[in-house]
Design a protein around this motif. Structure first.
Motif, PDB file in Angstrom:
ATOM      1  N   ALA A  96       0.813  -1.219   0.000  1.00  0.00           N
ATOM      2  CA  ALA A  96       0.000   0.000   0.000  1.00  0.00           C
ATOM      3  C   ALA A  96       0.842   1.262   0.000  1.00  0.00           C
ATOM      4  O   ALA A  96       0.388   2.320  -0.464  1.00  0.00           O
ATOM      5  N   ASN A  97       2.078   1.173   0.490  1.00  0.00           N
ATOM      6  CA  ASN A  97       2.931   2.358   0.586  1.00  0.00           C
ATOM      7  C   ASN A  97       4.156   2.291  -0.322  1.00  0.00           C
ATOM      8  O   ASN A  97       5.043   3.138  -0.225  1.00  0.00           O
ATOM      9  N   SER A  98       4.205   1.287  -1.212  1.00  0.00           N
ATOM     10  CA  SER A  98       5.372   1.117  -2.082  1.00  0.00           C
ATOM     11  C   SER A  98       5.355   2.124  -3.219  1.00  0.00           C
ATOM     12  O   SER A  98       4.300   2.478  -3.753  1.00  0.00           O
ATOM     13  N   GLY A  99       6.548   2.554  -3.604  1.00  0.00           N
ATOM     14  CA  GLY A  99       6.686   3.346  -4.818  1.00  0.00           C
ATOM     15  C   GLY A  99       6.817   2.460  -6.034  1.00  0.00           C
ATOM     16  O   GLY A  99       6.392   2.812  -7.139  1.00  0.00           O
ATOM     17  N   CYS A 100       7.417   1.279  -5.806  1.00  0.00           N
ATOM     18  CA  CYS A 100       7.588   0.299  -6.887  1.00  0.00           C
ATOM     19  C   CYS A 100       7.548  -1.092  -6.284  1.00  0.00           C
ATOM     20  O   CYS A 100       8.211  -1.356  -5.276  1.00  0.00           O
ATOM     21  N   LEU A 101       6.784  -1.964  -6.883  1.00  0.00           N
ATOM     22  CA  LEU A 101       6.673  -3.357  -6.459  1.00  0.00           C
ATOM     23  C   LEU A 101       7.217  -4.253  -7.563  1.00  0.00           C
ATOM     24  O   LEU A 101       6.892  -4.066  -8.734  1.00  0.00           O
ATOM     25  N   ILE A 102       8.046  -5.213  -7.177  1.00  0.00           N
ATOM     26  CA  ILE A 102       8.518  -6.231  -8.115  1.00  0.00           C
ATOM     27  C   ILE A 102       7.809  -7.543  -7.779  1.00  0.00           C
ATOM     28  O   ILE A 102       7.866  -8.001  -6.629  1.00  0.00           O
ATOM     29  N   LEU A 103       7.168  -8.133  -8.746  1.00  0.00           N
ATOM     30  CA  LEU A 103       6.632  -9.491  -8.632  1.00  0.00           C
ATOM     31  C   LEU A 103       7.551 -10.379  -9.445  1.00  0.00           C
ATOM     32  O   LEU A 103       7.506 -10.377 -10.665  1.00  0.00           O
ATOM     33  N   LEU A 150      -1.758   0.361  -7.515  1.00  0.00           N
ATOM     34  CA  LEU A 150      -1.535   0.927  -8.843  1.00  0.00           C
ATOM     35  C   LEU A 150      -2.430   2.138  -9.082  1.00  0.00           C
ATOM     36  O   LEU A 150      -2.038   3.101  -9.753  1.00  0.00           O
ATOM     37  N   LYS A 151      -3.619   2.119  -8.518  1.00  0.00           N
ATOM     38  CA  LYS A 151      -4.535   3.260  -8.663  1.00  0.00           C
ATOM     39  C   LYS A 151      -3.967   4.514  -8.015  1.00  0.00           C
ATOM     40  O   LYS A 151      -4.325   5.624  -8.384  1.00  0.00           O
ATOM     41  N   HIS A 152      -3.079   4.325  -7.046  1.00  0.00           N
ATOM     42  CA  HIS A 152      -2.500   5.450  -6.329  1.00  0.00           C
ATOM     43  C   HIS A 152      -1.095   5.782  -6.813  1.00  0.00           C
ATOM     44  O   HIS A 152      -0.344   6.475  -6.129  1.00  0.00           O
ATOM     45  N   GLY A 153      -0.719   5.233  -7.973  1.00  0.00           N
ATOM     46  CA  GLY A 153       0.529   5.644  -8.598  1.00  0.00           C
ATOM     47  C   GLY A 153       1.713   4.727  -8.408  1.00  0.00           C
ATOM     48  O   GLY A 153       2.819   5.051  -8.875  1.00  0.00           O
ATOM     49  N   MET A 154       1.564   3.614  -7.727  1.00  0.00           N
ATOM     50  CA  MET A 154       2.680   2.695  -7.575  1.00  0.00           C
ATOM     51  C   MET A 154       3.111   2.134  -8.925  1.00  0.00           C
ATOM     52  O   MET A 154       2.272   1.855  -9.790  1.00  0.00           O
ATOM     53  N   LYS A 155       4.412   1.960  -9.126  1.00  0.00           N
ATOM     54  CA  LYS A 155       4.934   1.335 -10.329  1.00  0.00           C
ATOM     55  C   LYS A 155       5.042  -0.177 -10.104  1.00  0.00           C
ATOM     56  O   LYS A 155       5.234  -0.640  -8.969  1.00  0.00           O
ATOM     57  N   LEU A 156       4.949  -0.934 -11.186  1.00  0.00           N
ATOM     58  CA  LEU A 156       4.962  -2.388 -11.082  1.00  0.00           C
ATOM     59  C   LEU A 156       5.896  -2.990 -12.116  1.00  0.00           C
ATOM     60  O   LEU A 156       5.807  -2.669 -13.304  1.00  0.00           O
ATOM     61  N   ILE A 157       6.790  -3.861 -11.656  1.00  0.00           N
ATOM     62  CA  ILE A 157       7.647  -4.659 -12.531  1.00  0.00           C
ATOM     63  C   ILE A 157       7.270  -6.118 -12.338  1.00  0.00           C
ATOM     64  O   ILE A 157       7.256  -6.617 -11.205  1.00  0.00           O
ATOM     65  N   VAL A 158       6.942  -6.795 -13.413  1.00  0.00           N
ATOM     66  CA  VAL A 158       6.615  -8.225 -13.377  1.00  0.00           C
ATOM     67  C   VAL A 158       7.689  -8.977 -14.136  1.00  0.00           C
ATOM     68  O   VAL A 158       7.995  -8.648 -15.286  1.00  0.00           O
ATOM     69  N   ILE A 159       8.269  -9.985 -13.473  1.00  0.00           N
ATOM     70  CA  ILE A 159       9.312 -10.807 -14.084  1.00  0.00           C
ATOM     71  C   ILE A 159       8.768 -12.228 -14.168  1.00  0.00           C
ATOM     72  O   ILE A 159       8.623 -12.909 -13.156  1.00  0.00           O
ATOM     73  N   ASP A 160       8.453 -12.666 -15.386  1.00  0.00           N
ATOM     74  CA  ASP A 160       7.748 -13.933 -15.574  1.00  0.00           C
ATOM     75  C   ASP A 160       7.898 -14.355 -17.029  1.00  0.00           C
ATOM     76  O   ASP A 160       7.742 -13.520 -17.928  1.00  0.00           O
ATOM     77  N   VAL A 219      -3.457  -4.123  -7.281  1.00  0.00           N
ATOM     78  CA  VAL A 219      -4.331  -3.330  -8.150  1.00  0.00           C
ATOM     79  C   VAL A 219      -4.719  -2.028  -7.468  1.00  0.00           C
ATOM     80  O   VAL A 219      -4.737  -0.951  -8.088  1.00  0.00           O
ATOM     81  N   GLU A 220      -5.011  -2.083  -6.186  1.00  0.00           N
ATOM     82  CA  GLU A 220      -5.386  -0.873  -5.449  1.00  0.00           C
ATOM     83  C   GLU A 220      -4.210   0.104  -5.384  1.00  0.00           C
ATOM     84  O   GLU A 220      -4.384   1.322  -5.552  1.00  0.00           O
TER      85      GLU A 220
END
Length: 814
Positions: free
Chosen positions: A177-184, A204-214, A201-202
């Protein structure tokens, strides 16, 4: 007929997997009708298909309802099961355990357990361990080498604790909820843990960046700011490559690296080991390390007992070579960080592209996103663990994360507090203090056996070869070993060779078929369970909940906890199990929290205990006034691990490519992924789920399939140097043409859906683990390459062509 509004509503949480989703069960006329999410629960925002199929699980006609005893030899196809009483079942089990302990020692009796991540055993797992410790055996056979080792144990060699939470194993949880960037990283919560998916998903609505490695474009990859598609098994090279870009650009937290890691410590050029103060010309403490004061131009000692240097940390050098006056003369030395930077520099974006199949500009973009979107949190799951290089991969990822300086910071991976409750696993019991070493410790002293967890392969060796000592009995709680691990044919021989084997489960499965006694287990919807915290956020951690049974269990089925307590009493160990009183055990667990069973029963949605989250706890003073630091030998995050080096391993995480001894014959990379409808080897008998996935599938790129004359839906044989299995082709243009993605866990029939079962021991069946090479193992953890083997795929449109796979594999083995 009773209307929905008149139906009884039973709040609780689903125990089918680690998500423990908050739920509400509807009961009409005493029958469990449906399970829905409970949005008031911290994990109740959604419910997966498996949870919604809970009534089918409860009322399945294939459920075990009575204890069974084998009457025919294990070599026969029909075990000749006969129903027996609980008294006979448990008395026989206790007698066999005592006899084996008297003849061979308590360590000759192993326990096995299903994974708490994908079954309800988490309700009882602490008591399984307590029974082991009370009895005196260190040998728990379960999937730690495959599920949890990398994220939760290998990372301890860097941070001293798990840098990624592993449920009951503890560790740092992503503060999404407080991350600037999350790596999955190798983790698809849309299929495996909806609580994390909805939280992501919630955020991301507040501006968090997401990196998915898969390797697959599934789940949250479609919402990611950056999707990286690595070659399976090369995550370690990617982590080193990302670190190289960050270091070369200055995109790392130098203050954290200097103050809270052993990066400033000097490495001797002559021995390749850390310099000690006692080696200096003027001498010093034997246990003190040495750094270089860049301002004064002289060495400075570091005392790990108090976690302090003899100079301000801002002056410590991280780069360059210095000449140090030692008792042997002037000696060139370099800081650990210089060695780490050199290691990472071998993994340029171009080199990463060649190894990992990820474009250089994507490597650059990921590094930039990590630095400029801090704080960073990450979840890494089994996608990076099912490889023969998992330990070094997890360490490389942990050290990459250390560069961000986000550990235990708001928005990073945080060591959230927990409601006080005592440890009940029994390490302090008398028998536990004098146990033999666990099987596997002699060959991999830093691996799972260090924590008394035994890999299936090492267990089979102890049974069949008596190494390092004979194991003659097995007490199993739900683990379907022959479908969950590699080398199932050897596993079948090992189980058949045991003097005694008892297996507790909901259903008969290929592993249970080799037991002497089978015990019927209540599902998580038919038993009480006490839970402290829900491992998704600080708020979720504060909740204590006593889950009520939705309905009674079928027939004579009982909870694992009840079975354990009753067996303990029959073994004469009742004094360690509250004299067989499970409620007394729960009261013991609740005592430090101030809660009572009565209060929890009156509040079925649970009670919150106020908790305060503190960040950067490594900087807090200990009772002596020194910073607590980290739970490592140096009290610092360890870029350089003397623990690893002392056992003959590289002190820093070297990348070792996935094995492929015969690339010409097996040109494709074989990996696997979890389907959304099933938990590992379970649930394929449930008609509503099976109708949505009637057959096992293997995913191929359309170009790969076309070159082999394979069309969508064709049966194919997936063959490796270890074995073969069959599945239907599923074409997907989003995967790399060099990659094949299979599924494991197929064996069970679903008669109500008209769906067949599959022989788990034949190349004509669909047991993915027949195709996994059991010889390619991580040298530290013993993990096999379940997700980074190599294969070839053949179209098998008829049974005759299918039999050709048996012939080819037999010829290869010969």
């Amino acid at each position: 007929m009773i209307s929905t509004t008149e139906a009884t509503k039973v709040p609780g949480f689903c125990g089918l997997c680690i998500a423990r989703c908050g739920s509400i069960a509807s009961v009409e006329d005493g029958r469990f009708m449906r399970l829905d999410p409970d949005p008031t629960h911290p994990t109740g925002q959604a419910l997966c298909a498996k949870g919604r199929a809970a009534p089918e699980l409860v009322y399945s006609k294939q459920r075990l309802t009575r204890p069974l005893r084998r009457t025919r030899p294990k070599g026969e196809a029909d075990p000749g099961w006969v129903e027996i009483s609980w008294d006979e079942a448990l008395d026989t089990t206790a007698a066999a355990m005592r006899q084996l302990a008297a003849a061979h020692g308590a360590h000759s009796v192993a326990f096995s357990q299903s994974s708490p991540s994908t079954t309800a055993i988490g309700d009882s797992a602490p008591f399984v361990r307590r029974l082991m410790n009370a009895f005196g055996t260190p040998n728990l056979v379960w999937a730690l080498d495959l599920c949890g080792w990398g994220r939760g144990f290998a990372t301890r060699y860097a941070f001293g604790v798990a840098s990624v939470a592993t449920g009951s194993g503890g560790g740092a949880m992503a503060d999404i909820a407080n991350s600037g960037c999350l790596i999955l990283w190798g983790y698809n919560p849309s299929y495996t843990r909806l609580t994390h998916a909805t939280a992501t998903v919630e955020a991301l609505k507040h501006g968090m960046k997401l990196i998915v490695i898969d390797p697959r474009h599934v789940g949250l990859a479609g919402k990611a700011d950056l999707w990286l598609r690595p070659r399976p098994g090369t995550d370690g090279a990617l982590a080193l490559g990302l670190a190289h870009v960050m270091i070369s650009r200055g995109w790392y937290d130098q203050a954290f690296v200097r103050a809270w890691t052993n990066a400033p410590h000097l490495v001797r050029s002559d021995t390749g080991r850390l310099l000690r103060a006692v080696d200096l010309a003027e001498g010093g403490g034997a246990g003190h390390f040495v750094a270089w004061d860049g301002l004064a131009g002289q060495p400075v000692a570091y005392d790990p007992a108090i976690g302090r240097y003899g100079t301000p940390v801002e002056r410590l050098a991280l780069e360059g070579e210095v000449m140090v006056a030692t008792k042997q003369g002037m000696l060139p030395c370099r800081p650990v960080f210089a060695h780490y930077a050199q290691l990472c520099a071998r993994h340029t974006p171009e080199r990463v592209a060649a190894i990992c199949w990820i474009a250089p500009d994507q490597v650059e973009a990921a590094a930039r996103l990590l630095w400029h979107s801090r704080p960073v949190s990450y979840y890494a799951w089994s996608g990076h663990e099912h490889h023969a290089n998992t330990t070094e991969t997890a360490r490389a990822m942990a050290l990459l994360y250390a560069l961000t300086g986000s550990f235990d910071q708001r928005g990073g991976n945080v060591l959230f507090p927990a409601v006080p409750n005592p440890v009940v696993t029994g390490e302090d019991l008398p028998a536990a203090r004098h146990m033999a070493p666990a099987v596997g410790l002699e060959s991999r002293p830093l691996g799972p056996a260090k924590w008394n967890n035994v890999s299936a392969s090492d267990f089979y060796r102890a049974v069949l070869e008596g190494e390092p000592y004979p194991v003659r009995g097995l007490i199993g709680f739900g683990s379907n070993l022959l479908l969950a691990f590699s080398d199932p044919l050897r596993g079948r021989r090992a189980l058949a060779a045991l003097d005694f084997y008892v297996h507790a489960d909901l259903f008969l499965n290929p592993t249970a078929e080799l037991a002497d006694i089978v015990l019927p287990v209540a599902s998580c919807f038919e038993r009480e369970a006490l839970r402290f915290g829900f491992e998704i956020s600080a708020e979720a951690q504060s909740l204590v909940q006593l889950r009520k049974p939705v309905v009674p269990p079928p027939g004579l089925a009982r909870s694992d906890t009840d079975i354990i307590f009753d067996l303990a009493v029959r073994l004469g160990l009742g004094e360690h199990f509250w004299n067989g009183d499970v409620e007394a055990a729960y009261r013991h667990q609740l005592a430090p929290s101030g809660l009572s069973l009565e209060a929890l029963r009156a509040e079925p949605r649970g009670i919150r205990v106020p908790l305060t989250t503190r960040h950067a706890k490594h900087a807090e003073p200990d009772p002596a006034g020194h910073a607590r630091g980290f739970a490592t030998p140096s009290r610092r995050v360890e870029f350089w691990s003397e623990t690893m080096q002392a056992k003959g391993h590289a002190p820093m995480p070297e990348f070792v490519p996935p094995p492929n001894p015969d690339a010409e014959r097996y040109p494709l990379v074989l990996t696997c992924a979890k389907p959304t409808l099933f938990c590992q080897t379970q649930h394929r008998a449930l008609p509503s789920l099976r109708r949505r996935a009637m057959n096992p599938q293997v995913m191929l790129h359309p170009e790969t399939a076309a070159r082999r004359g394979i069309a969508s839906g064709d049966w194919v044989s997936v063959e490796t140097q270890a074995g073969a299995m069959r599945a239907r082709a599923l074409l997907n243009a989003a995967i790399d043409p060099r990659v094949v993605v299979g599924e494991h866990g197929w064996w069970q029939a679903a008669p109500e859906a008209g769906a067949p079962g599959y022989d788990p021991f034949s190349a004509l069946g669909s047991n993915y683990n027949l195709a996994v090479d059991p010889a390619a193992r991580d040298p530290i953890s013993g993990t096999t390459a379940h997700r980074s083997g190599c294969c070839e795929v053949f179209r098998t449109s008829s049974m005759e062509q299918g039999k050709a796979a048996d012939t080819r594999v037999a010829a290869q083995r010969a």
